[in-house]
Design a protein around this motif. Structure first.
Motif, PDB file in Angstrom:
ATOM      1  N   LYS A   1      -5.224  10.644  -1.125  1.00 49.82           N
ATOM      2  CA  LYS A   1      -5.243   9.340  -1.774  1.00 49.82           C
ATOM      3  C   LYS A   1      -5.778   8.271  -0.833  1.00 49.82           C
ATOM      4  O   LYS A   1      -5.586   8.342   0.379  1.00 49.82           O
ATOM      5  CB  LYS A   1      -3.816   8.940  -2.216  1.00 49.82           C
ATOM      6  N   GLU A   2      -6.432   7.287  -1.423  1.00 46.70           N
ATOM      7  CA  GLU A   2      -6.718   6.053  -0.712  1.00 46.70           C
ATOM      8  C   GLU A   2      -5.442   5.223  -0.713  1.00 46.70           C
ATOM      9  O   GLU A   2      -4.715   5.199  -1.712  1.00 46.70           O
ATOM     10  CB  GLU A   2      -7.856   5.296  -1.393  1.00 46.70           C
TER      11      GLU A   2
ATOM     12  N   ASN B   1       0.837  -1.201   0.000  1.00 47.42           N
ATOM     13  CA  ASN B   1       0.000   0.000   0.000  1.00 47.42           C
ATOM     14  C   ASN B   1       0.866   1.242   0.000  1.00 47.42           C
ATOM     15  O   ASN B   1       2.090   1.170   0.163  1.00 47.42           O
ATOM     16  CB  ASN B   1      -1.002   0.005   1.166  1.00 47.42           C
ATOM     17  N   LYS B   2       0.248   2.389  -0.187  1.00 44.48           N
ATOM     18  CA  LYS B   2       0.992   3.641  -0.320  1.00 44.48           C
ATOM     19  C   LYS B   2       1.699   4.032   0.964  1.00 44.48           C
ATOM     20  O   LYS B   2       2.738   4.701   0.933  1.00 44.48           O
ATOM     21  CB  LYS B   2       0.050   4.750  -0.781  1.00 44.48           C
TER      22      LYS B   2
ATOM     23  N   ASN C   1     -12.250   7.593   4.856  1.00 40.50           N
ATOM     24  CA  ASN C   1     -10.947   6.948   4.992  1.00 40.50           C
ATOM     25  C   ASN C   1     -10.462   6.997   6.434  1.00 40.50           C
ATOM     26  O   ASN C   1     -10.377   8.077   7.027  1.00 40.50           O
ATOM     27  CB  ASN C   1      -9.918   7.632   4.085  1.00 40.50           C
TER      28      ASN C   1
ATOM     29  N   LYS D   1      -4.808   2.051  -0.793  1.00 37.94           N
ATOM     30  CA  LYS D   1      -4.720   0.875  -1.656  1.00 37.94           C
ATOM     31  C   LYS D   1      -5.616   1.079  -2.861  1.00 37.94           C
ATOM     32  O   LYS D   1      -6.828   0.902  -2.778  1.00 37.94           O
ATOM     33  CB  LYS D   1      -5.121  -0.398  -0.906  1.00 37.94           C
ATOM     34  N   ASN D   2      -4.998   1.461  -3.975  1.00 36.22           N
ATOM     35  CA  ASN D   2      -5.739   1.632  -5.213  1.00 36.22           C
ATOM     36  C   ASN D   2      -4.737   1.805  -6.337  1.00 36.22           C
ATOM     37  O   ASN D   2      -3.539   1.968  -6.102  1.00 36.22           O
ATOM     38  CB  ASN D   2      -6.693   2.827  -5.139  1.00 36.22           C
ATOM     39  N   SER D   3      -5.213   1.790  -7.577  1.00 38.60           N
ATOM     40  CA  SER D   3      -4.314   1.930  -8.729  1.00 38.60           C
ATOM     41  C   SER D   3      -5.088   2.493  -9.903  1.00 38.60           C
ATOM     42  O   SER D   3      -6.290   2.729  -9.823  1.00 38.60           O
ATOM     43  CB  SER D   3      -3.701   0.569  -9.094  1.00 38.60           C
TER      44      SER D   3
ATOM     45  N   ASN E   1      -7.457   5.504  -9.663  1.00 40.50           N
ATOM     46  CA  ASN E   1      -8.607   5.435  -8.761  1.00 40.50           C
ATOM     47  C   ASN E   1      -8.155   5.740  -7.339  1.00 40.50           C
ATOM     48  O   ASN E   1      -7.075   5.344  -6.912  1.00 40.50           O
ATOM     49  CB  ASN E   1      -9.256   4.049  -8.823  1.00 40.50           C
ATOM     50  N   GLY E   2      -8.993   6.429  -6.590  1.00 36.43           N
ATOM     51  CA  GLY E   2      -8.641   6.735  -5.212  1.00 36.43           C
ATOM     52  C   GLY E   2      -7.637   7.850  -5.061  1.00 36.43           C
ATOM     53  O   GLY E   2      -7.006   7.986  -4.014  1.00 36.43           O
TER      54      GLY E   2
ATOM     55  N   ASN F   1       3.854   0.680  -8.687  1.00 38.21           N
ATOM     56  CA  ASN F   1       2.832  -0.359  -8.766  1.00 38.21           C
ATOM     57  C   ASN F   1       3.496  -1.690  -9.065  1.00 38.21           C
ATOM     58  O   ASN F   1       4.249  -1.801 -10.051  1.00 38.21           O
ATOM     59  CB  ASN F   1       1.808  -0.036  -9.857  1.00 38.21           C
TER      60      ASN F   1
END
Length: 269
Positions: free
Chosen positions: A112-113, A69-70, A138, A115-117, A120-121, A227
């Motif tokens: 940002k969310e 995750n980020k 969030n 966990k996303n790619s 998205n988010g 990613n």
């Protein structure tokens, strides 16, 4: 070399490969134990394969853990290349959160969310109401300074080297640079400083399969994220097959491949 893949779409055309569905992992455990390399397991499989069965996996454990995750990857960047990431705060929600964000970042700000790619988010927040809406959805807040860009550079790293780099240019007036969001490609004028930065970061962190997103602002390069399971569309435009580089890399790291000591032999004539 015996290879098992849990993702047939990323390993098409490889030799000596057996495909197993991730959900059948424990039904096929004997084949897995006998394999030399396991390719593209899902994240829930990784710890069992590496720590339990002591298997060689690709991407490696460093890539999976840091790319999960980020938050994980950003903290690793903060510790190793702090000058090459945008100013970022990772925090929980509290009564003072909004005031802190507005004081430190102002508007617009990027949220940002974790966990996303594919874009998205990722949100460009321009006022308090938008920020409140993001916070309400969030538990972990990922806030980043807004950088005035209209493109980013995707740098693809496989094995131990960069194999490709290309610009992703946002549609006019749009915020996202992702191809999935309508951006376009450019393969011209690739800055070597960005390629070198990714090479140094990947080697420092032990990453061996990732698509890095890099931006340039006033001659300085920033890594936004990477990613693990990046899109291959840009590589196809260049005629590059990622699976060829993967196979060559794991072949060079085959645990059954004989090695010889580097002893210089004297030739007697």
């Amino acid at each position: 070399m015996k290879i098992i893949s849990f993702n047939p779409f990323r390993t098409i055309g490889m030799k000596n490969i057996t495909y197993i569905k991730p959900e059948n992992m424990f039904r096929e455990i004997d084949k897995i134990k006998d394999a030399d390399f396991i390719l593209f397991p899902e994240y829930w499989q990784v710890n069992s394969l590496v720590y339990g069965l002591k298997k060689n996996i690709f991407p490696n454990i460093d890539t999976f853990h840091l790319g999960h995750n980020k938050v994980e990857m950003t903290r690793a960047f903060m510790a190793t290349f702090p000058k090459n990431i945008p100013y970022t705060r990772i925090m929980g929600s509290s009564n003072s959160t909004i005031d802190i964000i507005e004081e430190e970042f102002g508007y617009p700000v990027v949220a940002k969310e974790i966990k996303n790619s594919m874009g998205n988010g990722v949100f460009l927040l321009e006022n308090r109401n938008q920020l409140k809406n993001y916070i309400n959805k969030n538990e972990i807040l990922y806030i980043q300074e807004y950088l005035p860009i209209d493109r980013d550079l995707r740098v693809v790293y496989i094995g131990n080297k960069v194999i490709s780099a290309y610009w992703r240019i946002a549609e006019e007036g749009k915020f996202h640079n992702n191809i999935a969001k309508g951006a376009s490609y450019s393969f011209e004028d690739i800055p070597l400083q960005a390629v070198d930065l990714v090479d140094r970061v990947a080697k420092k962190l032990g990453i061996n399969h990732a698509g890095f997103d890099v931006v340039e602002v006033e001659g300085k390069f920033y890594i936004l994220e990477f990613n693990v399971l990046f899109g291959n569309e840009g590589l196809k435009h260049q005629g590059i097959r990622a699976e060829d580089y993967i196979y060559k890399y794991i072949s060079n790291n085959d645990p059954n491949k004989p090695t010889f000591p580097g002893i210089k032999r004297k030739v007697i004539s």
